[in-house]
Design a protein around this motif. Sequence first.
Motif, PDB file in Angstrom:
ATOM      1  N   PHE B  34      59.751  53.479  38.998  1.00  0.00           N
ATOM      2  CA  PHE B  34      59.400  53.998  40.198  1.00  0.00           C
ATOM      3  C   PHE B  34      58.129  54.074  40.416  1.00  0.00           C
ATOM      4  CE2 PHE B  34      63.694  53.778  42.069  1.00  0.00           C
ATOM      5  CZ  PHE B  34      64.279  54.292  41.151  1.00  0.00           C
ATOM      6  N   TYR B  36      55.235  56.024  42.823  1.00  0.00           N
ATOM      7  CA  TYR B  36      54.966  56.789  43.967  1.00  0.00           C
ATOM      8  C   TYR B  36      53.334  56.989  44.218  1.00  0.00           C
ATOM      9  CZ  TYR B  36      59.882  58.184  43.572  1.00  0.00           C
ATOM     10  OH  TYR B  36      61.171  58.001  43.458  1.00  0.00           O
ATOM     11  N   GLN B  38      50.969  60.158  46.278  1.00  0.00           N
ATOM     12  CA  GLN B  38      51.033  61.272  46.801  1.00  0.00           C
ATOM     13  C   GLN B  38      49.713  61.608  47.465  1.00  0.00           C
ATOM     14  OE1 GLN B  38      51.979  64.662  44.545  1.00  0.00           O
ATOM     15  NE2 GLN B  38      53.133  65.807  46.168  1.00  0.00           N
ATOM     16  N   LEU B  44      55.901  62.751  48.255  1.00  0.00           N
ATOM     17  CA  LEU B  44      55.358  61.547  47.667  1.00  0.00           C
ATOM     18  C   LEU B  44      55.875  60.476  48.427  1.00  0.00           C
ATOM     19  CD1 LEU B  44      55.883  63.851  45.466  1.00  0.00           C
ATOM     20  CD2 LEU B  44      56.837  61.963  43.924  1.00  0.00           C
ATOM     21  N   LEU B  46      57.415  56.670  48.301  1.00  0.00           N
ATOM     22  CA  LEU B  46      57.771  55.571  47.268  1.00  0.00           C
ATOM     23  C   LEU B  46      56.718  54.279  47.552  1.00  0.00           C
ATOM     24  CD1 LEU B  46      59.416  54.509  45.012  1.00  0.00           C
ATOM     25  CD2 LEU B  46      61.024  53.909  46.707  1.00  0.00           C
ATOM     26  N   THR B  49      59.852  49.699  43.426  1.00  0.00           N
ATOM     27  CA  THR B  49      60.801  49.846  42.456  1.00  0.00           C
ATOM     28  C   THR B  49      60.582  48.692  41.438  1.00  0.00           C
ATOM     29  OG1 THR B  49      62.099  50.952  44.102  1.00  0.00           O
ATOM     30  CG2 THR B  49      63.150  50.074  42.184  1.00  0.00           C
ATOM     31  N   ASN B  51      62.683  46.844  38.129  1.00  0.00           N
ATOM     32  CA  ASN B  51      63.551  46.679  37.200  1.00  0.00           C
ATOM     33  C   ASN B  51      63.040  45.871  35.894  1.00  0.00           C
ATOM     34  OD1 ASN B  51      66.141  48.040  38.229  1.00  0.00           O
ATOM     35  ND2 ASN B  51      65.532  46.739  39.841  1.00  0.00           N
ATOM     36  N   GLU B  59      57.770  48.838  48.891  1.00  0.00           N
ATOM     37  CA  GLU B  59      58.233  49.381  50.275  1.00  0.00           C
ATOM     38  C   GLU B  59      57.527  48.716  51.350  1.00  0.00           C
ATOM     39  OE1 GLU B  59      60.965  51.659  50.630  1.00  0.00           O
ATOM     40  OE2 GLU B  59      61.147  50.662  48.538  1.00  0.00           O
ATOM     41  N   ILE B  93      52.091  58.800  40.948  1.00  0.00           N
ATOM     42  CA  ILE B  93      53.267  59.191  39.982  1.00  0.00           C
ATOM     43  C   ILE B  93      54.190  58.230  39.719  1.00  0.00           C
ATOM     44  CG2 ILE B  93      54.995  61.116  39.555  1.00  0.00           C
ATOM     45  CD1 ILE B  93      53.359  62.710  41.902  1.00  0.00           C
ATOM     46  N   ARG B  97      64.066  55.720  35.076  1.00  0.00           N
ATOM     47  CA  ARG B  97      65.361  56.151  35.186  1.00  0.00           C
ATOM     48  C   ARG B  97      66.180  55.275  34.111  1.00  0.00           C
ATOM     49  NH1 ARG B  97      70.217  53.891  37.336  1.00  0.00           N
ATOM     50  NH2 ARG B  97      69.218  52.023  38.039  1.00  0.00           N
ATOM     51  N   TYR B 101      71.749  58.281  37.325  1.00  0.00           N
ATOM     52  CA  TYR B 101      71.108  58.210  38.548  1.00  0.00           C
ATOM     53  C   TYR B 101      69.911  59.172  38.543  1.00  0.00           C
ATOM     54  CZ  TYR B 101      73.116  62.711  38.197  1.00  0.00           C
ATOM     55  OH  TYR B 101      73.356  64.093  37.848  1.00  0.00           O
ATOM     56  N   GLU B 102      69.514  59.662  37.549  1.00  0.00           N
ATOM     57  CA  GLU B 102      68.629  60.773  37.531  1.00  0.00           C
ATOM     58  C   GLU B 102      67.032  60.007  37.077  1.00  0.00           C
ATOM     59  OE1 GLU B 102      69.737  64.435  35.670  1.00  0.00           O
ATOM     60  OE2 GLU B 102      67.275  65.440  35.875  1.00  0.00           O
ATOM     61  N   GLN B 103      66.227  60.513  37.800  1.00  0.00           N
ATOM     62  CA  GLN B 103      64.764  60.054  37.427  1.00  0.00           C
ATOM     63  C   GLN B 103      63.941  61.031  36.779  1.00  0.00           C
ATOM     64  OE1 GLN B 103      62.559  58.474  40.856  1.00  0.00           O
ATOM     65  NE2 GLN B 103      64.470  57.241  41.705  1.00  0.00           N
ATOM     66  N   PHE B 105      60.037  62.268  35.836  1.00  0.00           N
ATOM     67  CA  PHE B 105      58.698  62.082  36.109  1.00  0.00           C
ATOM     68  C   PHE B 105      57.666  62.056  35.221  1.00  0.00           C
ATOM     69  CE2 PHE B 105      59.484  61.347  40.903  1.00  0.00           C
ATOM     70  CZ  PHE B 105      60.722  61.833  41.023  1.00  0.00           C
ATOM     71  N   GLY B 106      56.725  61.000  35.328  1.00  0.00           N
ATOM     72  CA  GLY B 106      55.294  61.375  34.716  1.00  0.00           C
ATOM     73  C   GLY B 106      54.536  62.408  35.397  1.00  0.00           C
TER      74      GLY B 106
END
Lengths: 115, 114
Positions: B34, B36, B38, B44, B46, B49, B51, B59, B93, B97, B101-103, B105-106
């Motif tokens: 993902f 983002y 900011q 943040l 989005l 996304t 894959n 978005e 950012i 994943r 389900y958990e992401q 982050f950089g």
Amino acid sequence: AQSVTQLDSHVSVSEGTPVLLRCNYSSSYSPSLFWYVQHPNKGLQLLLKYTSAATLVKGINGFEAEFKKSETSFHLTKPSAHMSDAAEYFCVVSGVEDSNYQLIWGAGTKLIIKP
Amino acid sequence: GAVVSQHPSWVICKSGTSVKIECRSLDFQATTMFWYRQFPKQSLMLMATSNEGSKATYEQGVEKDKFLINHASLTLSTLTVTSAHPEDSSFYICSARPNSYEQYFGPGTRLTVT
């Protein structure tokens, strides 16, 4: 649709006093909920997460949060604030309706610690 | 474990030039990444996304021709800001994943366009 509301944009507490950062969520499904912290000019750090196990979740640095389904809340607390806790805190819900598990972010709460 | 790196951590470029930001998952394979954005003192947002091996999903309101995303491998995604302008200055950012389900982050990349 899922959403997250952080009820306070700023919270100011004195060092050594309790911290309460409020978060309400909306979700049609059983959500996964997270709290992240972002210190100035630093990356995001996961404080804790709720994933349908125990409703009281303990995280790092003495923080904990309680999932209350009846109140659709996931407030973050800490018994005694430390100067190093000053940062921006984000409440986040995982978009389980989306196979990519997108994160839905709250607007953030800035925690200010007074000496 | 679950470390995500970004490079560069900050970059200054001139208006009209392009800049590439790399996001790498160092110790896991990222099914999804993902991106983002900011703005100062904001949450943040989005942007897209991606894959691995597929086109990114942007978005609403994010220009796909301006923010080019490539997810060529399970450990690398790149964001290229093309023909950058001062309003593109922001903190970018990425997160990755694995097959859960958990992401993760950089640390973020601060872009300043002069």
